[in-house]
Design a protein around this motif. Structure first.
Motif, mmCIF file in Angstrom:
data_model
loop_
_atom_site.group_PDB
_atom_site.id
_atom_site.type_symbol
_atom_site.label_atom_id
_atom_site.label_comp_id
_atom_site.label_asym_id
_atom_site.label_seq_id
_atom_site.Cartn_x
_atom_site.Cartn_y
_atom_site.Cartn_z
ATOM 1 N N PHE A 188 -58.444 -9.692 -67.286
ATOM 2 C CA PHE A 188 -58.947 -8.840 -68.784
ATOM 3 C C PHE A 188 -57.861 -8.681 -70.143
ATOM 4 C CE2 PHE A 188 -56.942 -5.267 -66.961
ATOM 5 C CZ PHE A 188 -55.881 -4.546 -67.750
ATOM 6 N N ASP A 189 -58.290 -9.010 -70.815
ATOM 7 C CA ASP A 189 -58.000 -9.663 -72.660
ATOM 8 C C ASP A 189 -57.565 -7.534 -72.625
ATOM 9 O OD1 ASP A 189 -56.715 -10.040 -74.380
ATOM 10 O OD2 ASP A 189 -58.702 -10.241 -75.259
ATOM 11 N N ARG A 190 -56.793 -7.006 -74.002
ATOM 12 C CA ARG A 190 -56.233 -6.452 -74.023
ATOM 13 C C ARG A 190 -57.936 -5.456 -74.465
ATOM 14 N NH1 ARG A 190 -51.714 -5.008 -78.479
ATOM 15 N NH2 ARG A 190 -50.865 -7.153 -76.560
ATOM 16 N N VAL A 191 -59.128 -6.388 -75.490
ATOM 17 C CA VAL A 191 -60.348 -5.376 -75.556
ATOM 18 C C VAL A 191 -60.574 -5.151 -75.230
ATOM 19 C CG1 VAL A 191 -60.116 -6.934 -78.059
ATOM 20 C CG2 VAL A 191 -60.691 -7.698 -76.805
ATOM 21 N N ASP A 192 -60.474 -5.138 -73.617
ATOM 22 C CA ASP A 192 -61.740 -4.904 -72.492
ATOM 23 C C ASP A 192 -60.888 -4.063 -71.753
ATOM 24 O OD1 ASP A 192 -63.698 -5.998 -73.435
ATOM 25 O OD2 ASP A 192 -63.134 -8.234 -72.832
ATOM 26 N N THR A 193 -60.104 -2.820 -72.324
ATOM 27 C CA THR A 193 -59.202 -2.398 -70.709
ATOM 28 C C THR A 193 -60.024 -1.560 -71.134
ATOM 29 O OG1 THR A 193 -57.200 -3.211 -72.865
ATOM 30 C CG2 THR A 193 -56.956 -0.690 -71.635
ATOM 31 N N GLN A 194 -60.258 -0.927 -71.557
ATOM 32 C CA GLN A 194 -61.325 0.540 -71.255
ATOM 33 C C GLN A 194 -62.393 -0.336 -70.047
ATOM 34 O OE1 GLN A 194 -61.102 3.740 -71.812
ATOM 35 N NE2 GLN A 194 -59.461 3.040 -73.537
ATOM 36 N N PRO A 195 -63.074 -0.632 -69.894
ATOM 37 C CA PRO A 195 -63.806 -1.264 -68.903
ATOM 38 C C PRO A 195 -62.980 -1.405 -67.808
ATOM 39 C CG PRO A 195 -64.037 -2.855 -70.617
ATOM 40 C CD PRO A 195 -63.617 -1.745 -71.289
ATOM 41 N N ALA A 196 -61.997 -2.350 -67.666
ATOM 42 C CA ALA A 196 -61.227 -2.656 -66.997
ATOM 43 C C ALA A 196 -60.519 -1.613 -66.375
ATOM 44 C CB ALA A 196 -59.652 -3.586 -67.457
ATOM 45 N N LEU A 197 -60.424 -0.218 -67.196
ATOM 46 C CA LEU A 197 -59.728 1.044 -66.228
ATOM 47 C C LEU A 197 -60.716 1.231 -65.224
ATOM 48 C CD1 LEU A 197 -57.500 2.801 -69.545
ATOM 49 C CD2 LEU A 197 -56.521 1.752 -67.094
ATOM 50 N N LEU A 198 -62.003 1.687 -65.758
ATOM 51 C CA LEU A 198 -63.147 1.871 -65.155
ATOM 52 C C LEU A 198 -63.617 1.357 -63.389
ATOM 53 C CD1 LEU A 198 -65.715 2.781 -67.461
ATOM 54 C CD2 LEU A 198 -64.312 4.252 -65.964
ATOM 55 N N LEU A 199 -63.449 -0.305 -64.061
ATOM 56 C CA LEU A 199 -63.672 -0.777 -62.326
ATOM 57 C C LEU A 199 -62.063 -0.894 -61.773
ATOM 58 C CD1 LEU A 199 -64.031 -3.267 -60.916
ATOM 59 C CD2 LEU A 199 -63.894 -4.800 -62.697
ATOM 60 N N MET A 200 -60.984 -0.678 -62.256
ATOM 61 C CA MET A 200 -59.711 -0.544 -61.647
ATOM 62 C C MET A 200 -59.838 0.623 -60.925
ATOM 63 S SD MET A 200 -55.716 -0.555 -62.688
ATOM 64 C CE MET A 200 -56.059 1.061 -63.800
ATOM 65 N N GLU A 201 -60.392 1.895 -60.839
ATOM 66 C CA GLU A 201 -60.401 2.828 -60.743
ATOM 67 C C GLU A 201 -61.646 2.104 -58.772
ATOM 68 O OE1 GLU A 201 -61.518 5.684 -63.685
ATOM 69 O OE2 GLU A 201 -59.319 6.882 -63.440
ATOM 70 N N HIS A 202 -62.555 1.927 -59.228
ATOM 71 C CA HIS A 202 -63.623 1.985 -57.906
ATOM 72 C C HIS A 202 -62.628 1.092 -57.334
ATOM 73 C CE1 HIS A 202 -67.013 0.072 -56.770
ATOM 74 N NE2 HIS A 202 -67.074 -0.970 -56.257
ATOM 75 N N LEU A 203 -61.544 -0.177 -57.359
ATOM 76 C CA LEU A 203 -61.616 -0.780 -57.091
ATOM 77 C C LEU A 203 -60.511 -0.113 -56.033
ATOM 78 C CD1 LEU A 203 -61.246 -4.049 -59.020
ATOM 79 C CD2 LEU A 203 -62.603 -3.779 -57.136
ATOM 80 N N GLN A 204 -59.589 0.869 -56.723
ATOM 81 C CA GLN A 204 -58.827 1.220 -55.584
ATOM 82 C C GLN A 204 -59.208 2.803 -54.810
ATOM 83 O OE1 GLN A 204 -56.510 3.145 -59.147
ATOM 84 N NE2 GLN A 204 -54.499 1.457 -58.586
ATOM 85 N N ALA A 205 -60.241 3.169 -55.380
ATOM 86 C CA ALA A 205 -61.043 4.146 -54.301
ATOM 87 C C ALA A 205 -61.703 3.099 -53.535
ATOM 88 C CB ALA A 205 -62.570 4.550 -55.148
ATOM 89 N N GLN A 206 -61.894 2.034 -52.773
ATOM 90 C CA GLN A 206 -62.361 0.913 -52.340
ATOM 91 C C GLN A 206 -61.027 0.405 -51.452
ATOM 92 O OE1 GLN A 206 -65.212 -1.339 -52.638
ATOM 93 N NE2 GLN A 206 -66.392 -0.343 -52.910
ATOM 94 N N GLY A 207 -59.920 0.955 -51.731
ATOM 95 C CA GLY A 207 -58.729 0.357 -50.687
ATOM 96 C C GLY A 207 -58.606 -1.007 -50.970
ATOM 97 N N PHE A 208 -58.608 -1.230 -52.170
ATOM 98 C CA PHE A 208 -57.378 -2.657 -52.588
ATOM 99 C C PHE A 208 -56.461 -1.949 -53.485
ATOM 100 C CE2 PHE A 208 -61.862 -3.789 -51.970
ATOM 101 C CZ PHE A 208 -61.706 -5.077 -51.645
#
Length: 508
Positions: free
Chosen positions: A375-395
Motif C-alpha cells: 500500500f501507499d502511505r496515503v492509504d495507511t489507515q485502511p491498510a491497518l484495518l486490513l492488517m488486523e483482519h489478516l492477522q486475526a485469520q492467522g496470516f
C-alpha cells in the motif's frame, strides 16, 4: 475546535499605505488560505488575533479552541509585552492536550523582518524560521516584501509560504486522525520503523541568498523519506550551537553544505560564522568517524556563478579548497543545482545500506502463510484495518517500508515479493500509476529470485480505477476485488474466498 489557524501579530504589521489595498498580514492570511485550500480540498478556518484584541484578558480563551498558532515576528512584534503572554498561554494550553500534537509542533514562526535571536520570546527561539523577507543585493540589506508577485517574491516569499503551508497541512491532518487508537500508533511504528542515521541528513544552515536552494534540496530529501536536520532554529550562543550541531551530525549519514558569497555574522561568543562553524564541526566529526568502522561524508556546493564574494568569504572558500585534512571524505562541487541534486541522490544510494530488523518484515521461513500487504502511505489507515483482519485469520502480514532511502525501501519491497505466499495490493487514494507499477512488480517477482509461484495475487480496489482494464488484470494474472466494506473485510465473499483458497492450497 473553533479555529484551524490563529495568526498572532501586531496591528502595525498590517497597516495599509496609499499604494496598498490590503496590509501585509491580511495579504499573508489570504495567500496562506489559498495554498492550504488546495492541499486540504476545503477552506481552513483562519482568524487574526492582533494586540488590540488582546487588551481584553478573556480574549486569550480563544487559544483553547485553536489547532495551530502562527506568529508574525517583526521588531514591532517583540516589543509588545502581551505577545510573549500569548505564546506562553498557547504552549500551556497545548501541553494540557496530550492526545494532540505537542505545542512546538503546533506553533509556527513567520519572520516578516529579521529580529535578533536574543530578542525573541523564549519559546519562539528554537522554532524553525519561515523567512518572508529578502536580501537586497544592491544594498546588502534585508527588506520586507511589498510586491508579492515580483520575480524575487516568486523565488523567496512564495517558496517559504508553500513550505509553511505544507507543514501546517501535516499538523492539521493529524487533528483529523486524532481518533486513531493507540493500537494503530503501535502498528504504524512497526511499519515505518524508528528514525536512524541511515535516513537522516544534516543539511547545514546557509546564507540568506541560498535559502531557496536549501529549501529545494530539503523538499526533495523529505519526499524520498529522509529526515532533514536541523529542524529547528540553531542557538545563537557558540557553545550551545556546537552541542546542537554535533548531536545532529551523530544522527546523520551525511552532511550537505551550501556556500555562497556571503560570509555572515560571527556566532555570539565565537570568531567564525554559523556557516563556517557547521563545516568545521562536520569536518572534525568526519575525521573521527574515518578512524573507526563507520563512515561519514560531506558534500559542499558552490554556485557556478559565484561572484562578488566578500573578502572574508573568499578566504574561507580558499582555505576550504586547500585544506586536505578538512576535505577528508568530502567533495567540493561547483556545478548547477540540478547536477548537485543528482550527486546527493547517488551519494545516498551508494552508501552501505543496513537492512534493519523491524516488525512486519518478510521471513525466510515461518509456519504461517505470508501475505505481503502492498500500500501507499496515503492509504495507511485502511491498510491497518486490513492488517488486523489478516492477522486475526492467522496470516503473517508483511508490510512495505514507508520511510528510508530509495535503495533501502526498494530492497525491502523485493524481499517482500520474494518470500510472500499471497501478494495483496490495497488502493483507495493511491495514484493509478502507482497501482500499475506495483502490479507490474508482481510479474517481475521471479526475476527477484522467487523460486515458486504465488498462491494468490489480489488487487483490492476500494475506489474505482477505470483505466486498469480486464486485459491488464489478465496480463498481471491478478484477481481484482472492488468496493469492499472498510469496516468488515470478511463480509466480502470474493476476497474471503481467495484467501480461503490460498489456505487450502497450502494445506494440500
Amino acid at each position: 475546535m473553533t479555529h484551524d489557524i490563529l495568526i498572532n501579530y501586531v496591528e502595525k504589521d498590517d497597516q495599509v499605505d496609499s499604494e496598498q489595498q490590503t496590509g501585509w498580514v491580511s495579504s499573508f492570511k489570504r495567500f496562506l488560505n489559498m495554498v492550504l485550500s488546495q492541499l486540504l480540498q476545503e477552506h481552513p478556518k483562519i482568524a487574526l488575533l492582533d494586540s488590540q484584541l488582546l487588551q481584553d484578558s478573556t480574549s486569550l480563551n480563544v487559544l483553547n479552541q485553536t489547532k495551530v498558532l502562527v506568529t508574525i515576528v517583526s521588531p514591532e512584534y517583540v516589543q509588545a509585552p502581551i505577545q510573549e503572554k500569548v505564546i506562553n498561554t498557547f504552549f500551556e494550553v497545548a501541553q494540557n492536550q496530550p492526545d494532540l500534537p505537542a505545542p512546538d509542533k503546533r506553533c509556527f514562526k513567520v519572520v516578516k523582518y529579521p529580529v535578533a535571536y536574543d530578542s525573541q520570546p523564549l519559546l519562539l527561539k528554537p522554532l524553525l524560521n519561515y523567512n518572508l523577507f529578502y536580501l537586497n543585493r544592491e544594498t546588502g540589506e534585508e527588506q520586507e516584501f511589498e510586491d508579492f508577485f515580483s520575480s524575487i517574491a516568486e523565488k523567496n516569499y512564495w517558496t517559504s509560504l508553500v513550505d509553511l503551508a505544507y507543514d501546517i497541512y501535516h499538523v492539521l491532518t493529524r487533528f483529523d486522525k486524532k481518533q486513531a487508537t493507540k493500537t494503530d500508533d503501535q502498528l504504524l511504528e512497526g511499519i515505518v520503523g524508528e528514525g536512524d542515521s541511515t535516513r537522516t541528513v544534516y543539511l547545514a544552515e546557509t546564507s540568506q541568498e541560498l535559502t531557496i536552494q536549501r529549501t529545494i534540496i530539503k523538499r526533495e530529501l523529505q519526499r524520498h523519506g529522509y529526515q532533514v536536520l536541523p529542524n529547528y532554529t540553531l542557538p545563537n550562543d557558540v557553545e550551545k550551537l556546537e552541542q546542537a550541531v554535533l548531536t545532529d551530525l551523530k544522527r546523520s549519514l551525511i552532511s550537505i553544505h551550501l556556500i555562497g558569497r556571503e560570509y555572515g555574522e560571527n556566532v555570539k561568543g565565537g570568531d567564525v560564522s554559523v556557516i563556517e562553524l557547521q563545516n568545521k564541526l562536520a569536518s572534525e566529526y568526519s575525521q573521527q568517524q574515518s578512524e573507526g568502522t563507520e563512515k561519514f561524508s560531506r558534500l559542499i556546493w558552490l554556485p557556478p556563478s559565484l561572484v562578488e564574494a566578500s573578502e572574508r568569504q573568499q578566504q574561507f572558500i580558499e582555505n576550504l579548497r586547500e585544506d586536505a585534512q578538512g576535505l577528508s571524505n568530502a567533495e567540493i562541487l561547483q556545478i548547477p543545482l540540478e547536477d548537485f541534486k543528482t550527486t546527493i541522490r547517488k551519494s545516498l544510494t551508494d552508501s552501505p545500506v543496513q537492512m534493519q530488523e523491524r516488525d512486519h518484515a518478510p521471513k525466510t521461513s515461518t509456519n504461517k502463510l505470508q501475505v505481503y500487504l502492498i500500500f501507499d502511505r496515503v492509504d495507511t489507515q485502511p491498510a491497518l484495518l486490513l492488517m488486523e483482519h489478516l492477522q486475526a485469520q492467522g496470516f503473517y502480514v508483511i508490510t512495505p517500508m514507508l520511510m528510508g532511502s530509495i535503495l533501502e525501501v526498494r530492497q525491502q519491497h523485493i524481499e517482500g515479493l520474494k518470500y510472500c505466499d499471497v501478494a495483496l495490493v490495497l488502493a483507495e487514494k493511491a495514484d493509478e500509476q502507482w497501482v500499475k507499477v506495483k502490479l507490474k512488480d508482481l510479474v517481475k517477482a521471479p526475476g527477484f529470485g522467487r523460486e515458486r509461484p504465488m498462491r494468490a495475487k489480489i488487487l483490492l480496489a476500494i475506489n474505482d480505477y477505470h483505466n486498469i482494464t480486464k486485459d491488464d488484470l489478465k496480463t498481471y494474472n491478478v484477481r481484482k476485488v472492488e468496493n469492499i466494506d472498510l469496516n468488515d473485510f470478511s463480509a466480502e465473499f470474493t476476497f474471503q474466498n481467495i484467501l480461503n483458497q490460498a489456505v487450502q492450497n497450502n494445506q494440500s
